[in-house]
Design a protein around this motif. Structure first.
Motif, PDB file in Angstrom:
ATOM      1  N   ALA A  74       0.777  -1.347  -0.126  1.00 50.74           N
ATOM      2  CA  ALA A  74       0.059   0.195   0.126  1.00 50.74           C
ATOM      3  C   ALA A  74       1.050   1.134   0.128  1.00 50.74           C
ATOM      4  N   VAL A  75       1.816   1.505   0.940  1.00 49.36           N
ATOM      5  CA  VAL A  75       2.721   2.372   0.950  1.00 49.36           C
ATOM      6  C   VAL A  75       3.497   2.569  -0.240  1.00 49.36           C
ATOM      7  N   LEU A  77       3.199   1.528  -3.436  1.00 53.89           N
ATOM      8  CA  LEU A  77       2.608   1.918  -4.534  1.00 53.89           C
ATOM      9  C   LEU A  77       2.079   3.426  -4.618  1.00 53.89           C
ATOM     10  N   ALA A  78       1.768   3.914  -3.360  1.00 51.19           N
ATOM     11  CA  ALA A  78       1.331   5.171  -2.928  1.00 51.19           C
ATOM     12  C   ALA A  78       2.580   6.038  -3.641  1.00 51.19           C
ATOM     13  N   ILE A  79       3.888   5.705  -3.073  1.00 49.94           N
ATOM     14  CA  ILE A  79       5.027   6.393  -3.091  1.00 49.94           C
ATOM     15  C   ILE A  79       5.211   6.309  -4.935  1.00 49.94           C
TER      16      ILE A  79
END
Lengths: 100, 185
Positions: A74-75, A77-79
């Motif tokens: 999650a983190v 892919l957000a980055i």
């Protein structure tokens, strides 16, 4: 009946494929998928050892690894989305500056 | 007599290995993502062979379901194209590939010859939710609660990172010559 070592060899090969993908791939999303492949290889050896030693704790560790993998995905892919928004590229060779 | 367990192990193992190598060979990320899903499904089969039925179900639901859907969604969102090839260093090819082969042969030899090669019987370990649950909620209660905090932090981090940066306020008339600070998230 399958010997434990067969599972360990398969797990090691999967981990090695993940490491190779992490090193040779140039797309940042594929690099992320290689990390997931490494985690899967480790999970296989966790479950194989749990079955070998008759210790269910190994299977519980697999859940924790999955939780960490989900949080990381999650983190991460957000980055990736944030990087793509500022640099318009997914190629890691072109992402070589800490600050634009 | 054909050993069904060994045949199933080899079948799932070959699928997993083919998927992993295909992940490396493909240049488009969506093909890599689909082969990674094949690897995870095959690994779920391996977990079933090891008697870990709940782990196998969670593997399919969480890994092949949730996480890979996230990956495919991001690939579609960013419209990722075919990967561009860049030239690697020659030293890596000269020393890396023989070194990797040597290291993997060494590891395979050690694991195959010098580790306990006791057999893992089919269904030897009850990995049903009924047995996993007490372990997870009694002995591993503290790590379980800590992972909930980890998930919460990951949710907040993802929202903060992926949210759109606030748009710059419209320039004040008369001071258009001075550009405002550029917003970078």
């Amino acid at each position: 009946m399958v010997p434990l070592s067969y599972y360990l060899v398969l797990s090691g090969i999967l981990f090695a494929c993940g490491v190779a993908g992490f090193l040779i791939k140039r797309n940042i999303i594929t690099i992320f998928m290689s990390i997931e492949l490494m985690l899967n290889g480790v999970n296989l050896s966790f479950v194989a050892f749990a079955a070998h030693w008759h210790a269910l704790a190994g299977q519980v560790f697999v859940f924790f690894v999955m939780v960490v993998a989900a949080a990381e995905a999650a983190v991460g892919l957000a980055i990736i989305i944030a990087v793509y928004r500022t640099r318009e590229t997914l190629n890691v060779d072109q992402v070589n500056l800490l600050k634009l | 007599m054909i050993n069904v367990h060994l045949v199933l192990f080899l079948a799932f193992g070959v699928i997993a290995l083919a998927g992993a190598i295909n992940l490396l060979a493909q240049t488009h990320p969506i093909n890599s993502a689909l082969s990674l899903i094949a690897v995870m499904a095959a690994l779920a089969g391996e977990y079933l062979l090891l008697g870990a039925e709940f782990v196998a179900a969670v593997q399919v639901i969480v890994y092949a379901g949730a996480i890979m859907v996230l990956f495919v969604f991001v690939i579609m969102l960013l419209n990722a194209g075919v990967e561009e090839h860049t030239r690697g260093s020659r030293v890596a090819v000269l020393f890396g590939i023989p070194g990797m082969l040597l290291g993997s042969l060494l590891v395979a030899w050690v694991v195959l010859r010098h580790s306990g090669t006791e057999a893992v019987a089919a269904g030897a370990l009850p990995g049903a939710p009924k047995t996993i649950g007490p372990l997870l909620f009694h002995e591993f209660l503290l790590p379980f609660e800590i992972t909930s905090i980890l998930i919460l932090i990951a949710i907040m981090g993802a929202v903060v990172l992926a949210s759109k940066p606030p748009t710059a306020p419209p320039p004040i008339p008369g001071s258009a010559a001075i550009p405002g600070p550029r917003k970078v998230n």
